[in-house]
Design an enzyme around this catalytic site. Structure first.
Site, mmCIF file in Angstrom:
data_model
loop_
_atom_site.group_PDB
_atom_site.id
_atom_site.type_symbol
_atom_site.label_atom_id
_atom_site.label_comp_id
_atom_site.label_asym_id
_atom_site.label_seq_id
_atom_site.Cartn_x
_atom_site.Cartn_y
_atom_site.Cartn_z
ATOM 1 N N HIS A 118 22.016 1.780 -7.864
ATOM 2 C CA HIS A 118 20.968 0.839 -7.457
ATOM 3 C C HIS A 118 20.636 1.052 -5.989
ATOM 4 C CE1 HIS A 118 18.773 -2.881 -6.650
ATOM 5 N NE2 HIS A 118 19.491 -2.958 -5.544
ATOM 6 N N ARG A 176 15.517 5.189 -1.624
ATOM 7 C CA ARG A 176 14.877 5.216 -2.941
ATOM 8 C C ARG A 176 14.478 6.645 -3.324
ATOM 9 N NH1 ARG A 176 14.613 0.694 -6.479
ATOM 10 N NH2 ARG A 176 12.568 1.409 -7.162
ATOM 11 N N TYR A 205 19.469 -9.480 -10.298
ATOM 12 C CA TYR A 205 18.336 -8.995 -11.098
ATOM 13 C C TYR A 205 17.418 -10.136 -11.543
ATOM 14 C CZ TYR A 205 20.120 -4.190 -11.408
ATOM 15 O OH TYR A 205 20.517 -2.902 -11.124
ATOM 16 N N GLU A 226 19.469 -8.881 -0.894
ATOM 17 C CA GLU A 226 20.599 -8.315 -1.647
ATOM 18 C C GLU A 226 21.845 -8.185 -0.775
ATOM 19 O OE1 GLU A 226 17.641 -5.858 -4.670
ATOM 20 O OE2 GLU A 226 18.897 -4.719 -3.288
ATOM 21 N N ASN A 277 21.692 4.483 -15.439
ATOM 22 C CA ASN A 277 21.130 5.296 -14.350
ATOM 23 C C ASN A 277 21.958 5.265 -13.057
ATOM 24 O OD1 ASN A 277 20.382 2.756 -13.550
ATOM 25 N ND2 ASN A 277 18.184 3.162 -13.373
ATOM 26 N N THR A 306 13.357 5.195 -11.479
ATOM 27 C CA THR A 306 14.174 4.300 -12.294
ATOM 28 C C THR A 306 14.638 5.002 -13.571
ATOM 29 O OG1 THR A 306 12.973 2.393 -11.433
ATOM 30 C CG2 THR A 306 14.168 2.075 -13.504
HETATM 31 P P1 IDP Z 1 15.254 0.226 -10.065
HETATM 32 O O1 IDP Z 1 16.748 0.126 -10.325
HETATM 33 O O2 IDP Z 1 14.813 1.654 -9.946
HETATM 34 O O3 IDP Z 1 14.810 -0.622 -8.895
HETATM 35 P P2 IDP Z 1 14.130 -1.828 -11.810
HETATM 36 O O4 IDP Z 1 12.803 -1.771 -12.495
HETATM 37 O O5 IDP Z 1 14.306 -2.781 -10.688
HETATM 38 O O6 IDP Z 1 14.492 -0.329 -11.366
HETATM 39 O O7 IDP Z 1 15.200 -2.126 -12.934
HETATM 40 C C1 IDP Z 1 16.515 -2.450 -12.599
HETATM 41 C C2 IDP Z 1 17.458 -1.760 -13.536
HETATM 42 O O8 IDP Z 1 17.255 -2.247 -14.853
HETATM 43 C C3 IDP Z 1 17.270 -0.251 -13.659
HETATM 44 O O9 IDP Z 1 17.879 0.486 -12.598
HETATM 45 C C4 IDP Z 1 17.921 0.010 -14.995
HETATM 46 O O10 IDP Z 1 19.350 0.005 -14.868
HETATM 47 C C5 IDP Z 1 17.521 -1.209 -15.786
HETATM 48 N N1 IDP Z 1 16.314 -0.977 -16.568
HETATM 49 C C6 IDP Z 1 15.035 -0.921 -16.121
HETATM 50 N N2 IDP Z 1 14.176 -0.679 -17.126
HETATM 51 C C7 IDP Z 1 14.935 -0.597 -18.248
HETATM 52 C C8 IDP Z 1 14.636 -0.371 -19.622
HETATM 53 O O11 IDP Z 1 13.487 -0.181 -20.035
HETATM 54 N N3 IDP Z 1 15.694 -0.337 -20.492
HETATM 55 C C9 IDP Z 1 16.978 -0.543 -20.086
HETATM 56 N N4 IDP Z 1 17.301 -0.761 -18.795
HETATM 57 C C10 IDP Z 1 16.301 -0.788 -17.896
HETATM 58 MG MG MG Z 2 14.746 -2.696 -8.657
#
Ligand code: IDP
Ligand code: MG
Length: 178
Positions: free
Chosen positions: A144, A114, A78, A155, A141, A120
């Protein structure tokens, strides 16, 4: 094209597939993506359900392991989010239990993966998507998925050694691709 008795190809008809790396612009049935079932997905016993969705879609599993990821690996994974306020909590969450790390292969698997995940934020994810069906909050969520072919390659190299990835011929290839 219909699958008429005489016109349909044998399901195991050999096909010439693009050699990875040599034809980057061409759509390849050998595109790969990194999918990880996060600790909450594992604890909530969603491993089978998630694998089932990728299998039933027609994608091919080429790598899989259960691991408790180190904080170093997770910070690396990350890295693009390291300046975000939720980053420490994100690393803690991802380090809180085992993860199922997988590599799935198929035509447009990064983009389609995706779509299968949903947004997300689960609140923005439509029913029928994994996040839309099984979770509520962005901080939990459950899954990934790589967001581009380039990040998929990064990755996959981060989470797997080349020996852990298996190339094999799928016996249903000719029934999934024309
Ligand atoms: P993605 O997983 O859909 O690619 P990203 O923006 O890359 O989304 O963020 C990675 C991970 O970080 C998300 O899947 C989620 O677990 C966490 N995340 C993203 N935004 C937030 C937030 O606003 N609060 C808490 N966790 C977050
Ligand atoms: Mg991401």
């Amino acid at each position: 094209m219909g699958m008429g008795a005489s016109a349909s190809p044998a399901p195991d008809t050999p096909r010439r597939e693009a050699v990875r790396g040599s034809e980057p612009a061409m759509a390849s049935t050998e595109e790969r993506t990194f999918i990880a079932i996060k600790p909450d997905g594992v604890q909530r016993a969603l491993v089978g359900e998630i694998i089932k969705r990728f299998e039933q879609k027609g994608f091919k599993l080429v790598g899989m392991k259960l691991l408790h990821a180190s904080e170093e690996l997770l910070r690396n994974h990350y890295d693009d989010l390291k300046d975000r306020p939720f980053f420490p909590g994100l690393v803690k969450y991802m380090h809180s239990g085992p993860i199922v790390a997988m590599v799935w292969e198929g035509l447009n698997v990064v983009k389609t993966g995706r779509v299968m995940l949903g947004e997300t934020n689960p609140a923005d994810s439509k029913p029928g998507t994994i996040r839309g069906d099984f979770c509520v909050q962005v901080g939990r969520n459950i899954i990934h998925g790589s967001d581009s072919v380039e990040s998929a390659n990064t990755e996959i190299n981060l989470w797997f050694t080349p020996e852990e990835l298996v190339s094999y011929k799928s016996c249903v290839h000719g029934w999934i691709y024309d």
